[in-house]
Design a protein around this motif. Structure first.
Motif, mmCIF file in Angstrom:
data_model
loop_
_atom_site.group_PDB
_atom_site.id
_atom_site.type_symbol
_atom_site.label_atom_id
_atom_site.label_comp_id
_atom_site.label_asym_id
_atom_site.label_seq_id
_atom_site.Cartn_x
_atom_site.Cartn_y
_atom_site.Cartn_z
ATOM 1 N N LYS A 65 0.852 -1.190 0.000
ATOM 2 C CA LYS A 65 0.000 0.000 0.000
ATOM 3 C C LYS A 65 0.890 1.243 0.000
ATOM 4 O O LYS A 65 0.969 1.974 0.976
ATOM 5 C CB LYS A 65 -0.916 -0.036 1.217
ATOM 6 C CG LYS A 65 -1.817 -1.271 1.224
ATOM 7 C CD LYS A 65 -2.488 -1.466 2.563
ATOM 8 C CE LYS A 65 -3.344 -2.730 2.552
ATOM 9 N NZ LYS A 65 -3.958 -3.001 3.866
ATOM 10 N N MET A 82 -5.264 -3.357 -7.255
ATOM 11 C CA MET A 82 -6.249 -2.422 -6.706
ATOM 12 C C MET A 82 -7.500 -3.151 -6.229
ATOM 13 O O MET A 82 -8.154 -2.723 -5.264
ATOM 14 C CB MET A 82 -6.621 -1.377 -7.761
ATOM 15 C CG MET A 82 -5.517 -0.373 -8.084
ATOM 16 S SD MET A 82 -5.112 0.700 -6.690
ATOM 17 C CE MET A 82 -6.604 1.698 -6.586
ATOM 18 N N LEU A 85 -7.587 -4.029 -2.593
ATOM 19 C CA LEU A 85 -7.568 -2.941 -1.616
ATOM 20 C C LEU A 85 -8.960 -2.417 -1.280
ATOM 21 O O LEU A 85 -9.100 -1.430 -0.560
ATOM 22 C CB LEU A 85 -6.683 -1.795 -2.137
ATOM 23 C CG LEU A 85 -5.239 -2.216 -2.438
ATOM 24 C CD1 LEU A 85 -4.437 -1.030 -2.961
ATOM 25 C CD2 LEU A 85 -4.569 -2.802 -1.209
ATOM 26 N N PHE A 89 -8.194 2.729 -1.490
ATOM 27 C CA PHE A 89 -7.056 3.416 -2.075
ATOM 28 C C PHE A 89 -7.388 3.915 -3.481
ATOM 29 O O PHE A 89 -8.230 3.348 -4.170
ATOM 30 C CB PHE A 89 -5.842 2.480 -2.159
ATOM 31 C CG PHE A 89 -5.197 2.177 -0.839
ATOM 32 C CD1 PHE A 89 -3.981 2.749 -0.492
ATOM 33 C CD2 PHE A 89 -5.802 1.317 0.060
ATOM 34 C CE1 PHE A 89 -3.384 2.472 0.721
ATOM 35 C CE2 PHE A 89 -5.213 1.037 1.279
ATOM 36 C CZ PHE A 89 -3.999 1.610 1.610
ATOM 37 N N ARG A 90 -6.683 4.959 -3.877
ATOM 38 C CA ARG A 90 -6.749 5.431 -5.253
ATOM 39 C C ARG A 90 -5.367 5.305 -5.873
ATOM 40 O O ARG A 90 -4.360 5.126 -5.193
ATOM 41 C CB ARG A 90 -7.242 6.870 -5.312
ATOM 42 C CG ARG A 90 -8.708 7.010 -4.891
ATOM 43 C CD ARG A 90 -9.280 8.341 -5.329
ATOM 44 N NE ARG A 90 -9.323 8.451 -6.790
ATOM 45 C CZ ARG A 90 -9.732 9.523 -7.437
ATOM 46 N NH1 ARG A 90 -10.123 10.598 -6.753
ATOM 47 N NH2 ARG A 90 -9.744 9.570 -8.746
ATOM 48 N N LEU A 91 -5.325 5.440 -7.198
ATOM 49 C CA LEU A 91 -4.104 5.171 -7.946
ATOM 50 C C LEU A 91 -3.728 6.353 -8.834
ATOM 51 O O LEU A 91 -4.572 6.921 -9.507
ATOM 52 C CB LEU A 91 -4.315 3.914 -8.828
ATOM 53 C CG LEU A 91 -3.260 3.601 -9.887
ATOM 54 C CD1 LEU A 91 -1.953 3.170 -9.227
ATOM 55 C CD2 LEU A 91 -3.770 2.500 -10.829
ATOM 56 N N LEU A 113 -0.001 4.497 -4.788
ATOM 57 C CA LEU A 113 -1.257 4.118 -4.156
ATOM 58 C C LEU A 113 -1.412 4.956 -2.892
ATOM 59 O O LEU A 113 -0.470 5.065 -2.098
ATOM 60 C CB LEU A 113 -1.264 2.634 -3.791
ATOM 61 C CG LEU A 113 -0.960 1.641 -4.922
ATOM 62 C CD1 LEU A 113 -0.992 0.223 -4.392
ATOM 63 C CD2 LEU A 113 -1.946 1.797 -6.048
ATOM 64 N N TYR A 114 -2.575 5.546 -2.690
ATOM 65 C CA TYR A 114 -2.752 6.343 -1.479
ATOM 66 C C TYR A 114 -4.152 6.132 -0.901
ATOM 67 O O TYR A 114 -5.134 5.984 -1.620
ATOM 68 C CB TYR A 114 -2.504 7.832 -1.748
ATOM 69 C CG TYR A 114 -3.436 8.494 -2.729
ATOM 70 C CD1 TYR A 114 -4.508 9.268 -2.285
ATOM 71 C CD2 TYR A 114 -3.258 8.368 -4.112
ATOM 72 C CE1 TYR A 114 -5.371 9.895 -3.181
ATOM 73 C CE2 TYR A 114 -4.105 8.986 -5.011
ATOM 74 C CZ TYR A 114 -5.153 9.753 -4.541
ATOM 75 O OH TYR A 114 -5.996 10.350 -5.427
ATOM 76 N N ARG A 115 -4.198 6.064 0.444
ATOM 77 C CA ARG A 115 -5.458 5.859 1.148
ATOM 78 C C ARG A 115 -6.199 7.193 1.251
ATOM 79 O O ARG A 115 -5.690 8.153 1.831
ATOM 80 C CB ARG A 115 -5.193 5.291 2.543
ATOM 81 C CG ARG A 115 -6.457 4.827 3.273
ATOM 82 C CD ARG A 115 -6.164 4.507 4.728
ATOM 83 N NE ARG A 115 -5.266 3.390 4.872
ATOM 84 C CZ ARG A 115 -5.654 2.115 4.923
ATOM 85 N NH1 ARG A 115 -6.933 1.819 4.827
ATOM 86 N NH2 ARG A 115 -4.763 1.155 5.085
ATOM 87 N N THR A 116 -7.369 7.258 0.682
ATOM 88 C CA THR A 116 -8.092 8.524 0.594
ATOM 89 C C THR A 116 -8.552 9.047 1.950
ATOM 90 O O THR A 116 -8.795 10.242 2.099
ATOM 91 C CB THR A 116 -9.305 8.378 -0.330
ATOM 92 O OG1 THR A 116 -10.127 7.281 0.130
ATOM 93 C CG2 THR A 116 -8.868 8.093 -1.762
ATOM 94 N N SER A 118 -6.658 9.097 4.554
ATOM 95 C CA SER A 118 -5.491 9.654 5.245
ATOM 96 C C SER A 118 -4.858 10.822 4.513
ATOM 97 O O SER A 118 -4.386 11.771 5.138
ATOM 98 C CB SER A 118 -4.423 8.566 5.448
ATOM 99 O OG SER A 118 -4.925 7.500 6.212
#
Length: 201
Positions: A65, A82, A85, A89-91, A113-116, A118
């Motif tokens: 991640k 993806m 996840l 997460f978005r890409l 990849l980032y957790r929306t 956070s």
């Protein structure tokens, strides 16, 4: 060295149990409220989906991640990751780099990849340009090595054309010329826990 064997279902079950029981023991960072974890992971030739087991994708979904290096031009693999996840997460993914358009070669992408919940995407998403005079300088400093490689190639090609060599030679330039990747950056903002909180970056 023999070919590596795949894990069976029982072995995968034990791996997942161990990761869930004590993730820190296997290098997985602890999630702390109010913090954002940054990391990078190199997945060898992340491309075609059917080249990996179903449990391998599950494993990658647990540990990857973060920024992903070595994404192939075929983006089926990163899209399959993806799916593991669960929409959390978005890409963001870069254009292919490392090969000249139209030529064959090991072109790769860099994925973020980032957790929306956070972080949120910032304003800058770009490749990084740099002064190309440095590239020219490196070539001039290594002309002797480059010329030797070219001479060896020409000699081998003559042998091939005159039937003294069975296989057609390939021109293999030094690694610093053949393995070139354009830097790529993406900016993110860490979301605060309370109203009025200003993120550090």
């Amino acid at each position: 060295m023999g070919k590596a064997t795949e894990f069976n279902d029982d072995e995968w079950e034990k791996i997942f149990e161990e990761l869930e029981k004590n993730p820190k023991a296997y290098g997985l960072p602890e999630s702390v409220p109010g913090s954002a974890l940054l990391g990078s992971f190199n997945i060898r030739k992340l491309g075609t989906v059917d080249k990996r087991q179903k449990n391998t994708w599950k494993f990658l979904g647990i540990v990857c991640k973060m920024a992903i290096q070595e994404c192939m031009d075929d983006m089926d693999g990163i899209h399959r990751l993806m799916e593991e996840l669960d929409g959390a997460f978005r890409l963001i993914i870069s254009d292919k780099t490392g090969t000249y358009p139209g030529d064959r070669g090991l072109g790769e992408r860099l994925a973020f990849l980032y957790r929306t919940s956070s972080v949120e995407l910032g304003e800058v998403v770009s490749d990084i340009t740099y002064d190309r005079t440095k590239v020219t300088q490196i070539i001039f400093e290594n002309l002797e090595a480059i010329n030797k490689i070219k001479k060896d190639y020409d000699d081998d090609m003559k042998d091939y054309e005159n039937k003294r060599r069975k296989t057609k030679p390939t021109l293999n330039p030094p690694t610093f010329l053949s393995f070139i990747r354009s830097p790529y950056c993406v900016s993110f903002k860490v979301k605060g826990e309370t109203p009025g909180y200003e993120p550090y970056c």
